[in-house]
Design a protein around this motif. Structure first.
Motif, PDB file in Angstrom:
ATOM      1  N   PRO A 146      -8.911 -27.577  21.337  1.00 16.39           N
ATOM      2  CA  PRO A 146     -10.117 -28.273  22.217  1.00 16.39           C
ATOM      3  C   PRO A 146      -9.538 -29.579  22.991  1.00 16.39           C
ATOM      4  CG  PRO A 146     -10.345 -28.748  19.904  1.00 16.39           C
ATOM      5  CD  PRO A 146      -9.665 -27.930  20.001  1.00 16.39           C
ATOM      6  N   GLY A 147      -9.840 -29.815  24.168  1.00 13.76           N
ATOM      7  CA  GLY A 147      -9.380 -30.871  25.007  1.00 13.76           C
ATOM      8  C   GLY A 147      -7.941 -30.538  25.673  1.00 13.76           C
ATOM      9  N   HIS A 148      -7.454 -29.105  25.414  1.00 13.72           N
ATOM     10  CA  HIS A 148      -6.134 -29.016  26.184  1.00 13.72           C
ATOM     11  C   HIS A 148      -6.569 -28.197  27.453  1.00 13.72           C
ATOM     12  CE1 HIS A 148      -4.036 -31.290  23.185  1.00 13.72           C
ATOM     13  NE2 HIS A 148      -4.535 -30.556  22.366  1.00 13.72           N
ATOM     14  N   TRP A 149      -5.513 -27.752  28.061  1.00 16.85           N
ATOM     15  CA  TRP A 149      -5.563 -26.825  29.222  1.00 16.85           C
ATOM     16  C   TRP A 149      -5.426 -25.220  28.702  1.00 16.85           C
ATOM     17  CZ3 TRP A 149      -1.866 -30.008  32.469  1.00 16.85           C
ATOM     18  CH2 TRP A 149      -2.301 -31.050  32.825  1.00 16.85           C
ATOM     19  N   VAL A 150      -6.337 -24.352  28.465  1.00 16.79           N
ATOM     20  CA  VAL A 150      -6.435 -23.012  28.146  1.00 16.79           C
ATOM     21  C   VAL A 150      -6.521 -22.185  29.306  1.00 16.79           C
ATOM     22  CG1 VAL A 150      -7.416 -21.288  26.830  1.00 16.79           C
ATOM     23  CG2 VAL A 150      -7.317 -23.773  25.807  1.00 16.79           C
ATOM     24  N   HIS A 151      -5.627 -21.409  29.223  1.00 14.05           N
ATOM     25  CA  HIS A 151      -5.552 -20.760  30.645  1.00 14.05           C
ATOM     26  C   HIS A 151      -6.456 -19.040  30.614  1.00 14.05           C
ATOM     27  CE1 HIS A 151      -2.977 -23.581  31.851  1.00 14.05           C
ATOM     28  NE2 HIS A 151      -1.791 -23.198  31.074  1.00 14.05           N
ATOM     29  N   GLY A 152      -6.830 -18.707  31.569  1.00 14.95           N
ATOM     30  CA  GLY A 152      -7.362 -17.487  31.556  1.00 14.95           C
ATOM     31  C   GLY A 152      -7.756 -16.964  33.029  1.00 14.95           C
ATOM     32  N   GLY A 153      -7.934 -15.632  33.129  1.00 17.31           N
ATOM     33  CA  GLY A 153      -8.322 -14.874  34.502  1.00 17.31           C
ATOM     34  C   GLY A 153      -7.083 -15.340  35.468  1.00 17.31           C
ATOM     35  N   PRO A 154      -7.428 -15.777  36.716  1.00 15.18           N
ATOM     36  CA  PRO A 154      -6.449 -15.788  37.581  1.00 15.18           C
ATOM     37  C   PRO A 154      -5.490 -17.011  37.573  1.00 15.18           C
ATOM     38  CG  PRO A 154      -8.582 -16.644  38.588  1.00 15.18           C
ATOM     39  CD  PRO A 154      -8.898 -15.943  37.299  1.00 15.18           C
ATOM     40  N   LEU A 159      -8.091 -13.531  24.156  1.00 15.84           N
ATOM     41  CA  LEU A 159      -7.279 -14.201  22.941  1.00 15.84           C
ATOM     42  C   LEU A 159      -7.234 -15.675  23.382  1.00 15.84           C
ATOM     43  CD1 LEU A 159      -5.379 -13.937  20.790  1.00 15.84           C
ATOM     44  CD2 LEU A 159      -3.633 -13.313  22.449  1.00 15.84           C
ATOM     45  N   ALA A 160      -6.685 -16.172  24.448  1.00 16.78           N
ATOM     46  CA  ALA A 160      -6.747 -17.569  24.718  1.00 16.78           C
ATOM     47  C   ALA A 160      -7.839 -18.316  24.339  1.00 16.78           C
ATOM     48  CB  ALA A 160      -6.382 -17.794  26.165  1.00 16.78           C
ATOM     49  N   ALA A 161      -9.035 -17.611  24.737  1.00 14.48           N
ATOM     50  CA  ALA A 161     -10.507 -18.435  24.286  1.00 14.48           C
ATOM     51  C   ALA A 161     -10.529 -18.576  22.611  1.00 14.48           C
ATOM     52  CB  ALA A 161     -11.598 -17.568  24.801  1.00 14.48           C
ATOM     53  N   THR A 162      -9.807 -18.123  22.019  1.00 15.64           N
ATOM     54  CA  THR A 162     -10.119 -18.501  20.428  1.00 15.64           C
ATOM     55  C   THR A 162      -9.081 -19.203  20.178  1.00 15.64           C
ATOM     56  OG1 THR A 162      -8.387 -16.516  19.682  1.00 15.64           O
ATOM     57  CG2 THR A 162     -10.605 -15.675  20.186  1.00 15.64           C
ATOM     58  N   LEU A 163      -8.165 -19.731  21.030  1.00 10.61           N
ATOM     59  CA  LEU A 163      -7.146 -20.713  20.390  1.00 10.61           C
ATOM     60  C   LEU A 163      -7.958 -22.042  20.000  1.00 10.61           C
ATOM     61  CD1 LEU A 163      -4.227 -21.596  20.267  1.00 10.61           C
ATOM     62  CD2 LEU A 163      -4.175 -22.097  22.777  1.00 10.61           C
ATOM     63  N   PRO A 164      -7.521 -22.401  18.929  1.00 10.38           N
ATOM     64  CA  PRO A 164      -8.115 -23.943  18.342  1.00 10.38           C
ATOM     65  C   PRO A 164      -7.586 -25.196  19.063  1.00 10.38           C
ATOM     66  CG  PRO A 164      -6.652 -23.017  16.719  1.00 10.38           C
ATOM     67  CD  PRO A 164      -6.547 -21.862  17.707  1.00 10.38           C
ATOM     68  N   ALA A 188       0.715  -9.821  18.039  1.00  9.13           N
ATOM     69  CA  ALA A 188      -0.135  -9.245  19.190  1.00  9.13           C
ATOM     70  C   ALA A 188       0.183  -8.587  20.107  1.00  9.13           C
ATOM     71  CB  ALA A 188      -1.098 -10.229  19.348  1.00  9.13           C
ATOM     72  N   ASP A 189      -0.100  -7.183  20.270  1.00  9.25           N
ATOM     73  CA  ASP A 189       0.128  -6.417  21.480  1.00  9.25           C
ATOM     74  C   ASP A 189      -0.829  -6.450  22.434  1.00  9.25           C
ATOM     75  OD1 ASP A 189       1.299  -4.560  23.094  1.00  9.25           O
ATOM     76  OD2 ASP A 189       1.655  -3.137  21.611  1.00  9.25           O
ATOM     77  N   LEU A 190      -0.654  -7.280  23.691  1.00 15.80           N
ATOM     78  CA  LEU A 190      -1.533  -7.295  24.865  1.00 15.80           C
ATOM     79  C   LEU A 190      -1.280  -6.206  25.798  1.00 15.80           C
ATOM     80  CD1 LEU A 190      -3.553  -9.759  24.403  1.00 15.80           C
ATOM     81  CD2 LEU A 190      -1.406 -10.165  23.388  1.00 15.80           C
ATOM     82  N   GLY A 191      -0.440  -5.324  25.666  1.00 18.18           N
ATOM     83  CA  GLY A 191      -0.197  -4.354  26.563  1.00 18.18           C
ATOM     84  C   GLY A 191       0.984  -4.556  27.904  1.00 18.18           C
ATOM     85  N   THR A 192       0.919  -3.521  28.755  1.00 11.29           N
ATOM     86  CA  THR A 192       1.844  -3.828  29.696  1.00 11.29           C
ATOM     87  C   THR A 192       1.312  -4.211  30.913  1.00 11.29           C
ATOM     88  OG1 THR A 192       3.436  -2.075  28.890  1.00 11.29           O
ATOM     89  CG2 THR A 192       3.506  -2.882  31.323  1.00 11.29           C
ATOM     90  N   ALA A 193       1.800  -5.364  31.357  1.00 15.62           N
ATOM     91  CA  ALA A 193       1.147  -5.947  32.641  1.00 15.62           C
ATOM     92  C   ALA A 193       2.046  -5.360  33.783  1.00 15.62           C
ATOM     93  CB  ALA A 193       1.358  -7.336  32.777  1.00 15.62           C
ATOM     94  N   GLU A 194       1.416  -4.989  35.036  1.00 16.05           N
ATOM     95  CA  GLU A 194       2.093  -4.313  36.218  1.00 16.05           C
ATOM     96  C   GLU A 194       1.767  -5.400  37.016  1.00 16.05           C
ATOM     97  OE1 GLU A 194       1.569  -0.935  39.410  1.00 16.05           O
ATOM     98  OE2 GLU A 194       2.311  -0.368  37.294  1.00 16.05           O
ATOM     99  N   LEU A 195       3.032  -6.055  37.706  1.00 15.29           N
ATOM    100  CA  LEU A 195       2.708  -7.060  38.451  1.00 15.29           C
ATOM    101  C   LEU A 195       3.162  -6.670  39.861  1.00 15.29           C
ATOM    102  CD1 LEU A 195       4.682  -9.563  36.068  1.00 15.29           C
ATOM    103  CD2 LEU A 195       2.639  -9.467  36.323  1.00 15.29           C
ATOM    104  N   ASP A 196       2.323  -6.626  40.705  1.00 16.63           N
ATOM    105  CA  ASP A 196       2.628  -5.832  42.076  1.00 16.63           C
ATOM    106  C   ASP A 196       2.575  -6.690  43.107  1.00 16.63           C
ATOM    107  OD1 ASP A 196       0.070  -6.549  42.263  1.00 16.63           O
ATOM    108  OD2 ASP A 196      -0.631  -4.501  42.107  1.00 16.63           O
ATOM    109  N   SER A 197       2.660  -8.087  42.943  1.00 13.32           N
ATOM    110  CA  SER A 197       3.016  -8.913  43.995  1.00 13.32           C
ATOM    111  C   SER A 197       3.627 -10.151  43.546  1.00 13.32           C
ATOM    112  CB  SER A 197       1.548  -9.291  44.780  1.00 13.32           C
ATOM    113  OG  SER A 197       0.640  -9.932  43.918  1.00 13.32           O
ATOM    114  N   ALA A 198       4.312 -10.664  44.415  1.00  8.66           N
ATOM    115  CA  ALA A 198       5.028 -12.085  44.267  1.00  8.66           C
ATOM    116  C   ALA A 198       4.493 -13.198  45.046  1.00  8.66           C
ATOM    117  CB  ALA A 198       6.409 -11.951  44.236  1.00  8.66           C
TER     118      ALA A 198
END
Length: 226
Positions: A59-67, A52-57, A187-197
């Motif tokens: 350019p030149g800004h800090w778009v996040h993804g992965g880790p 989803l983030a990769a489709t954000l218009p 947009a429904d991205l689902g449920t994230a299970e966050l198993d570490s802090a």
């Protein structure tokens, strides 16, 4: 709980009226992007957020993804380029995190709805349990008992989210960003299970923010007492 519709409306208005803000490159002592307490999602929800983030218009800004995708539960200090292993504050953060996380189960966060805000774009999160609230409350208390004052000043967060992008300079086409957010408002991205802090630090690599773990504690227990 924060009013998400009001948050979205304020963000739209800020961008459309030319009141967007942006982060300069990471500099020593800057208030933003210092060490923080975060939880990072894993699995399929990360792929959905990244796509989803990769489709954000933006350019030149800090778009996040992965880790680099994360949920912040505590902002700790101004930016430091180096945080050595024997740093007293780092040791205090580690001890406070271990104390706060003891006995807590993984957090479940339903990710639904995209919003612009003056400094970027985020996906809202709605907790499905009390882990995030307990972790934040207990971590703030553990820091205070160690004489550590964090950038949140003990404030209790009630708005949870994953940032998809931060603006790194003036926004050339704010209307396009707002229109994209409107198109993904439900947009429904689902449920994230966050198993570490984690306690993390951030670096800027090219046009991407990288997240580096300083300390990590698994959330593997049952519900903990308040």
């Amino acid at each position: 709980m924060s009013d998400l519709s009001a948050f979205r409306a304020r963000g739209r208005q800020a961008l459309l009226s030319g009141r967007a803000t942006y982060d300069p490159p990471l500099t020593e002592g800057a208030r933003r992007w210092g060490a923080a307490g975060v939880l990072r999602p894993e699995g399929e929800v990360v792929a959905r957020l990244s796509a989803l983030a990769a489709t954000l218009p933006a350019p030149g800004h800090w778009v996040h993804g992965g880790p680099s995708l994360h949920v912040t539960f505590r902002s700790l200090e101004p930016y430091r380029e180096h945080v050595p292993e024997d740093d007293p504050l780092r040791r205090a953060y580690a001890g406070a995190l271990a104390e706060a996380a003891a006995g807590l189960r993984p957090a479940r966060l339903r990710l639904r709805g995209v919003s612009p805000h003056p400094g970027g774009v985020l996906v809202h999160g709605r907790p499905e349990d009390d882990t995030l609230d307990l972790l934040g409350k207990r971590f703030a208390g553990a820091l205070a008992s160690r004489g550590v004052r964090d950038l949140d000043h003990g404030r209790r967060r009630d708005l949870w989210y994953v940032s998809l992008a931060h603006f790194a300079g003036p926004v050339r086409d704010p209307a396009a960003v707002v229109a994209w957010c409107d198109a993904h408002a439900d947009a429904d991205l689902g449920t994230a299970e966050l198993d570490s802090a984690e306690i993390v630090r951030f670096t800027l690599t090219g046009d991407r923010i990288a997240v580096h773990s300083l300390e990590r504690i698994a959330l593997a227990g049952g519900a903990a007492p308040v």
